[in-house]
Design an enzyme around this catalytic site. Structure first.
Site, PDB file in Angstrom:
ATOM      1  N   LYS A 119       0.855  -1.228  -0.005  1.00  0.00           N
ATOM      2  CA  LYS A 119      -0.019  -0.076  -0.035  1.00  0.00           C
ATOM      3  C   LYS A 119       0.805   1.307   0.010  1.00  0.00           C
ATOM      4  O   LYS A 119       0.613   2.376  -0.597  1.00  0.00           O
ATOM      5  CB  LYS A 119      -0.774   0.134   1.361  1.00  0.00           C
ATOM      6  CG  LYS A 119      -2.080  -1.284   1.070  1.00  0.00           C
ATOM      7  CD  LYS A 119      -2.800  -1.168   2.418  1.00  0.00           C
ATOM      8  CE  LYS A 119      -3.769  -2.565   2.247  1.00  0.00           C
ATOM      9  NZ  LYS A 119      -4.470  -2.840   3.541  1.00  0.00           N
TER      10      LYS A 119
ATOM     11  N   GLN B 135      -4.102  -1.538   9.673  1.00  0.00           N
ATOM     12  CA  GLN B 135      -4.185  -2.549   9.249  1.00  0.00           C
ATOM     13  C   GLN B 135      -4.831  -3.954  10.231  1.00  0.00           C
ATOM     14  O   GLN B 135      -4.437  -3.996  11.223  1.00  0.00           O
ATOM     15  CB  GLN B 135      -2.597  -3.228   8.845  1.00  0.00           C
ATOM     16  CG  GLN B 135      -2.512  -4.376   7.979  1.00  0.00           C
ATOM     17  CD  GLN B 135      -3.142  -4.548   6.868  1.00  0.00           C
ATOM     18  OE1 GLN B 135      -2.961  -3.651   5.936  1.00  0.00           O
ATOM     19  NE2 GLN B 135      -3.804  -5.750   6.757  1.00  0.00           N
TER      20      GLN B 135
ATOM     21  N   ASP C 160     -10.597   4.111   5.018  1.00  0.00           N
ATOM     22  CA  ASP C 160     -10.718   2.686   4.752  1.00  0.00           C
ATOM     23  C   ASP C 160     -12.184   2.368   4.840  1.00  0.00           C
ATOM     24  O   ASP C 160     -12.647   1.132   4.693  1.00  0.00           O
ATOM     25  CB  ASP C 160      -9.859   1.930   5.560  1.00  0.00           C
ATOM     26  CG  ASP C 160      -9.321   0.593   5.078  1.00  0.00           C
ATOM     27  OD1 ASP C 160      -9.676   0.323   3.931  1.00  0.00           O
ATOM     28  OD2 ASP C 160      -8.912  -0.365   6.061  1.00  0.00           O
TER      29      ASP C 160
END
Length: 288
Positions: A58, A102, A125
Site C-alpha cells: 500500500k 491494518q 478505509d
C-alpha cells in the site's frame, strides 16, 4: 451455458491502474494548489508477515500516486488503550489526511474500539460505524474499500443491478455487510448468507450476482452458479485461492473476477482515491 463456455474475466488490475492514474493527477493538483501533499498514515500492530507485506504494498502504491505515507509500527504487545491513543493523535494531526489501521490487529486488542478512534473525515478505509451509517443512508462519506472496489467493477462492466437477485456470502462489518448495503442502494434484492446458512448452494443457485466474501477456499462450486450469473470473488486464501472454485464457476458465469487480479487491486485503488478525496476536503480553502 454450453460445455465450452468460458466467462469473461473482470480485470481489476487494469481498472485499478486507471483509477490510480486519475488519483495521481488529482493529488498533483492538490499539491500544486495548496502546497500540501495528500498523506496516508498506516498503522500496523505486530509483525504478521502477510500484514507487513500488505502495508508495504500500500505504501508503494501511495508513492506511485503522489501520496505521502507515514508508517507507524507498534509491537505485538500494544494494548487497546495505546493503539487508541496512537490513532487519536493521528486523527488530530493536520498533516495526516487519511488513516489505515491494518487488520486484523491481534486477539488482545478491541478492534472496534481502535477503529472508532479514527476521525470520520480521515476514515479512508471506511471501517468506522460513522462511515457504515453514512454509506447505508446514501450520505456523503467514505465507503469500505473492498465493497467500493466491487461496485466500481460492476459499473465498469455494465452490470445491471436493478431488480436483480444478489447473494452476499459473508457478513463482516467491513466487507459482507457494507457490500450488501451498496447493492441494495442500487436496487438489487439482497440476501445475506454466512457459515450458519442452511442449504447455501440452493440460495446461491438463485443469484444473478454472487459476492463471495467468507474466507473459505473454494466454498462456492461451479454447479451452484446460475448460468449467466456475475461472480465476484472477494476471498483470498493461502495459495492464491479464492472463495469460489474458479475453474468450474467460469464455465457457467457470464462475468467472474480472478484471484488474484480481480477485487484485490480495486481495494487499494479505492483506498488511494479516498485518501486524495479526504485531502481535498481538509485542504479546501487553504489556497486558491
Amino acid at each position: 451455458m454450453s460445455p465450452t463456455h468460458t466467462a469473461q474475466l473482470m480485470d481489476g488490475t487494469g481498472l485499478a491502474r486507471r483509477i490510480v492514474e486519475a488519483t495521481a493527477t488529482n493529488a498533483a493538483e492538490i499539491s500544486q494548489r495548496t502546497g500540501v501533499a495528500p498523506c496516508l498514515a498506516t498503522v500496523l500492530v505486530g509483525d504478521d508477515p502477510a500484514s507487513v507485506t500488505y502495508v508495504r504494498m500500500k505504501r508503494a502504491r501511495c508513492a506511485k500516486a503522489g501520496i505521502r505515507s507515514r508508517h507507524i509500527g507498534l509491537p505485538a504487545s500494544t494494548t487497546t488503550a495505546e493503539l487508541v491513543d496512537t490513532l487519536t493523535a493521528l486523527s488530530h494531526d493536520p498533516q495526516v489526511h487519511g488513516i489505515l489501521l491494518q487488520h486484523p490487529v491481534g486477539p488482545g486488542i478491541d478492534e472496534r474500539a481502535a477503529f472508532e478512534a479514527i476521525a470520520p473525515e480521515k476514515d479512508v478505509d471506511g471501517v468506522t460505524m460513522h462511515s457504515f451509517g453514512t454509506m447505508s443512508f446514501g450520505l456523503p462519506g467514505f465507503v469500505s474499500c473492498t465493497p467500493g472496489g466491487i461496485m466500481r467493477l460492476l459499473d465498469e462492466y455494465g452490470v445491471e443491478l436493478t431488480g436483480k437477485q444478489a447473494v452476499v456470502v459473508g457478513r463482516s462489518p467491513i466487507l459482507g455487510k457494507p457490500v450488501g448495503m451498496l447493492l441494495l442502494a442500487q436496487d438489487a434484492t439482497v440476501t445475506y448468507c454466512h457459515s450458519r446458512t442452511a442449504d447455501l448452494p440452493a440460495i446461491v443457485r438463485e443469484a444473478d450476482i454472487v459476492v463471495a466474501a467468507v474466507g473459505r477456499p473454494r466454498l462456492i462450486h461451479g454447479q451452484d452458479v446460475k448460468p449467466g450469473a456475475v461472480v465476484i470473488d472477494a476471498g483470498y486464501n493461502p495459495g492464491n485461492v479464492g472463495d469460489v472454485d474458479f475453474d468450474t464457476a467460469r464455465t457457467r458465469a457470464r462475468l467472474i473476477t480472478p484471484v488474484p487480479g480481480g477485487v484485490g487491486p480495486m481495494t487499494i485503488a479505492v483506498l488511494l482515491a479516498q485518501t486524495v478525496e479526504a485531502a481535498a476536503q481538509q485542504c479546501h480553502g487553504l489556497v486558491g
